[in-house]
Design a protein around this motif. Sequence first.
Motif, PDB file in Angstrom:
ATOM      1  N   TYR A  19      27.015   8.331   8.682  1.00  0.00           N
ATOM      2  CA  TYR A  19      25.786   8.937   9.187  1.00  0.00           C
ATOM      3  C   TYR A  19      25.099   9.791   8.115  1.00  0.00           C
ATOM      4  O   TYR A  19      23.867   9.863   8.068  1.00  0.00           O
ATOM      5  N   SER A  20      25.884  10.414   7.266  1.00  0.00           N
ATOM      6  CA  SER A  20      25.299  11.158   6.143  1.00  0.00           C
ATOM      7  C   SER A  20      24.554  10.203   5.220  1.00  0.00           C
ATOM      8  O   SER A  20      23.466  10.508   4.739  1.00  0.00           O
ATOM      9  N   LEU A  21      25.149   9.022   4.985  1.00  0.00           N
ATOM     10  CA  LEU A  21      24.502   8.018   4.145  1.00  0.00           C
ATOM     11  C   LEU A  21      23.174   7.572   4.748  1.00  0.00           C
ATOM     12  O   LEU A  21      22.174   7.422   4.036  1.00  0.00           O
ATOM     13  N   LEU A  22      23.143   7.372   6.060  1.00  0.00           N
ATOM     14  CA  LEU A  22      21.902   6.960   6.723  1.00  0.00           C
ATOM     15  C   LEU A  22      20.808   8.019   6.543  1.00  0.00           C
ATOM     16  O   LEU A  22      19.647   7.692   6.264  1.00  0.00           O
ATOM     17  N   ILE A  23      21.173   9.280   6.704  1.00  0.00           N
ATOM     18  CA  ILE A  23      20.193  10.364   6.549  1.00  0.00           C
ATOM     19  C   ILE A  23      19.656  10.406   5.127  1.00  0.00           C
ATOM     20  O   ILE A  23      18.439  10.523   4.897  1.00  0.00           O
ATOM     21  N   VAL A  24      20.550  10.274   4.154  1.00  0.00           N
ATOM     22  CA  VAL A  24      20.142  10.339   2.746  1.00  0.00           C
ATOM     23  C   VAL A  24      19.270   9.145   2.385  1.00  0.00           C
ATOM     24  O   VAL A  24      18.278   9.279   1.648  1.00  0.00           O
ATOM     25  N   ILE A  25      19.604   7.962   2.882  1.00  0.00           N
ATOM     26  CA  ILE A  25      18.778   6.779   2.621  1.00  0.00           C
ATOM     27  C   ILE A  25      17.377   6.990   3.175  1.00  0.00           C
ATOM     28  O   ILE A  25      16.374   6.688   2.507  1.00  0.00           O
ATOM     29  N   ALA A  26      17.282   7.507   4.397  1.00  0.00           N
ATOM     30  CA  ALA A  26      15.972   7.750   5.011  1.00  0.00           C
ATOM     31  C   ALA A  26      15.156   8.743   4.193  1.00  0.00           C
ATOM     32  O   ALA A  26      13.963   8.523   3.931  1.00  0.00           O
ATOM     33  N   ILE A  27      15.783   9.821   3.747  1.00  0.00           N
ATOM     34  CA  ILE A  27      15.081  10.825   2.947  1.00  0.00           C
ATOM     35  C   ILE A  27      14.671  10.242   1.601  1.00  0.00           C
ATOM     36  O   ILE A  27      13.559  10.478   1.117  1.00  0.00           O
ATOM     37  N   GLY A  28      15.558   9.462   0.982  1.00  0.00           N
ATOM     38  CA  GLY A  28      15.251   8.862  -0.313  1.00  0.00           C
ATOM     39  C   GLY A  28      14.058   7.919  -0.247  1.00  0.00           C
ATOM     40  O   GLY A  28      13.152   7.982  -1.093  1.00  0.00           O
ATOM     41  N   VAL A  29      14.040   7.052   0.763  1.00  0.00           N
ATOM     42  CA  VAL A  29      12.909   6.129   0.925  1.00  0.00           C
ATOM     43  C   VAL A  29      11.632   6.898   1.217  1.00  0.00           C
ATOM     44  O   VAL A  29      10.553   6.582   0.693  1.00  0.00           O
ATOM     45  N   LEU A  30      11.751   7.940   2.032  1.00  0.00           N
ATOM     46  CA  LEU A  30      10.578   8.748   2.385  1.00  0.00           C
ATOM     47  C   LEU A  30       9.977   9.414   1.148  1.00  0.00           C
ATOM     48  O   LEU A  30       8.758   9.338   0.912  1.00  0.00           O
ATOM     49  N   VAL A  31      10.820  10.059   0.341  1.00  0.00           N
ATOM     50  CA  VAL A  31      10.334  10.761  -0.848  1.00  0.00           C
ATOM     51  C   VAL A  31       9.781   9.776  -1.872  1.00  0.00           C
ATOM     52  O   VAL A  31       8.686   9.979  -2.423  1.00  0.00           O
ATOM     53  N   PHE A  32      10.529   8.698  -2.126  1.00  0.00           N
ATOM     54  CA  PHE A  32      10.105   7.739  -3.144  1.00  0.00           C
ATOM     55  C   PHE A  32       8.783   7.074  -2.760  1.00  0.00           C
ATOM     56  O   PHE A  32       7.883   6.910  -3.590  1.00  0.00           O
ATOM     57  N   THR A  33       8.653   6.694  -1.489  1.00  0.00           N
ATOM     58  CA  THR A  33       7.413   6.046  -1.033  1.00  0.00           C
ATOM     59  C   THR A  33       6.245   7.015  -1.068  1.00  0.00           C
ATOM     60  O   THR A  33       5.132   6.662  -1.479  1.00  0.00           O
ATOM     61  N   PHE A  34       6.498   8.235  -0.656  1.00  0.00           N
ATOM     62  CA  PHE A  34       5.419   9.229  -0.609  1.00  0.00           C
ATOM     63  C   PHE A  34       4.905   9.555  -2.000  1.00  0.00           C
ATOM     64  O   PHE A  34       3.703   9.770  -2.200  1.00  0.00           O
ATOM     65  N   LYS A  35       5.797   9.592  -2.984  1.00  0.00           N
ATOM     66  CA  LYS A  35       5.398   9.956  -4.341  1.00  0.00           C
ATOM     67  C   LYS A  35       4.885   8.759  -5.145  1.00  0.00           C
ATOM     68  O   LYS A  35       4.385   8.926  -6.251  1.00  0.00           O
ATOM     69  N   SER A  36       5.035   7.547  -4.611  1.00  0.00           N
ATOM     70  CA  SER A  36       4.551   6.367  -5.321  1.00  0.00           C
ATOM     71  C   SER A  36       3.024   6.345  -5.339  1.00  0.00           C
ATOM     72  O   SER A  36       2.363   6.825  -4.413  1.00  0.00           O
ATOM     73  N   LYS A  37       2.489   5.768  -6.401  1.00  0.00           N
ATOM     74  CA  LYS A  37       1.039   5.679  -6.507  1.00  0.00           C
ATOM     75  C   LYS A  37       0.501   4.659  -5.500  1.00  0.00           C
ATOM     76  O   LYS A  37       1.024   3.557  -5.375  1.00  0.00           O
ATOM     77  N   SER A  38      -0.534   5.036  -4.754  1.00  0.00           N
ATOM     78  CA  SER A  38      -1.159   4.132  -3.797  1.00  0.00           C
ATOM     79  C   SER A  38      -2.579   4.596  -3.530  1.00  0.00           C
ATOM     80  O   SER A  38      -2.966   5.719  -3.861  1.00  0.00           O
ATOM     81  N   ALA A  39      -3.344   3.704  -2.925  1.00  0.00           N
ATOM     82  CA  ALA A  39      -4.743   4.017  -2.612  1.00  0.00           C
ATOM     83  C   ALA A  39      -4.888   4.702  -1.262  1.00  0.00           C
ATOM     84  O   ALA A  39      -5.990   5.050  -0.850  1.00  0.00           O
ATOM     85  N   PHE A  40      -3.767   4.897  -0.568  1.00  0.00           N
ATOM     86  CA  PHE A  40      -3.819   5.511   0.748  1.00  0.00           C
ATOM     87  C   PHE A  40      -4.116   7.005   0.641  1.00  0.00           C
ATOM     88  O   PHE A  40      -3.717   7.674  -0.317  1.00  0.00           O
ATOM     89  N   GLY A  41      -4.777   7.531   1.671  1.00  0.00           N
ATOM     90  CA  GLY A  41      -4.950   8.964   1.784  1.00  0.00           C
ATOM     91  C   GLY A  41      -3.669   9.601   2.279  1.00  0.00           C
ATOM     92  O   GLY A  41      -2.700   8.900   2.624  1.00  0.00           O
ATOM     93  N   LEU A  42      -3.648  10.929   2.346  1.00  0.00           N
ATOM     94  CA  LEU A  42      -2.433  11.647   2.725  1.00  0.00           C
ATOM     95  C   LEU A  42      -1.913  11.253   4.107  1.00  0.00           C
ATOM     96  O   LEU A  42      -0.719  10.970   4.253  1.00  0.00           O
ATOM     97  N   PRO A  43      -2.757  11.205   5.174  1.00  0.00           N
ATOM     98  CA  PRO A  43      -2.231  10.836   6.499  1.00  0.00           C
ATOM     99  C   PRO A  43      -1.606   9.437   6.517  1.00  0.00           C
ATOM    100  O   PRO A  43      -0.515   9.245   7.064  1.00  0.00           O
ATOM    101  N   LYS A  44      -2.300   8.455   5.906  1.00  0.00           N
ATOM    102  CA  LYS A  44      -1.765   7.098   5.886  1.00  0.00           C
ATOM    103  C   LYS A  44      -0.493   7.020   5.043  1.00  0.00           C
ATOM    104  O   LYS A  44       0.437   6.274   5.364  1.00  0.00           O
ATOM    105  N   LYS A  45      -0.458   7.796   3.968  1.00  0.00           N
ATOM    106  CA  LYS A  45       0.721   7.797   3.101  1.00  0.00           C
ATOM    107  C   LYS A  45       1.947   8.304   3.859  1.00  0.00           C
ATOM    108  O   LYS A  45       3.048   7.758   3.730  1.00  0.00           O
TER     109      LYS A  45
END
Length: 290
Positions: A19-45
């Motif tokens: 379960y710790s692994l699941l939480i860390v995976i979710a946080i990792g994907v969230l941070v990496f996706t949010f910080k990736s360059k994209s044309a989306f605005g903040l709400p869509k991002k």
Amino acid sequence: NIFIQFITLILTSSRSSYYSLLIVIAIGVLVFTFKSKSAFGLPKKICVSLALSVITLFGVITVENTTRNYVSYLPSVIAELTGKEFENNAGRDPYSLKPTVIMSISSMGGIANSDFEKSDVFREDADDGDFLTGRNYIWQAGIKVWQLSPFFGVTREGIANPGCRFLVEILGNHRHNVNLINGGLHNIYLTILASSGLIGFLTIALFAVRILFKCIYVFVFDKEIDKFLLFSFLISLLFFISEFFEGRILYQVNIFNVLFWIYLGYLSALSGRRYDELMEVRRSQKEFLG
């Protein structure tokens, strides 16, 4: 190697690690996706990052359940191939070869027309279904041990004797004494409190919070994310979460202890260096703007 590690995690049936692994995976994907360059605005991002985190979790859980389902046939398959029955790690009755679950082994890439039993030996709940497997009683005893010396603690070696005594008072039996003696309090934060008291706990807490604060500051204000910094953060976070149910990163020498301090050291160095650089830029901007 990651496949072997994943199979090992399933075979150990460690819910705290899983379960710790699941939480860390979710946080990792969230941070990496949010910080990736994209044309989306903040709400869509934010929405896209959350959606990808959920999808990734669903994928990992699906793979884990499927893998667990196939691995559960291995005891009867091995017994059939070797002609020997064997007992599981708890010393209970041998696995039976009765074909209660009929399955063509060809679907597993093996011999066709063979019937094997699915051995449901994973995620067994001790203590009549108690999710914490008796940890809550050990934690209650740990709190009582801490109260013996709240400021300075009783040392790591001083936990077992009073802890076992308090466990007997709580349960009325010696059921979990061996777990406390062999595994400690199964919570590193409570272990620090009982061993080193409030003084030791606050000292270590300030050290960890300082590192995490700089790391989060870098994630928020840095335009590009350092992938190795993110990886070190996720590994350290994995330990911080799983140690709510274990006690392996302090007061003893083991592989978990070594890995934790290696990655925490990387995290401290990388986040500290980038934090100082960002603060220097910020000071320069303030001076420029007057």
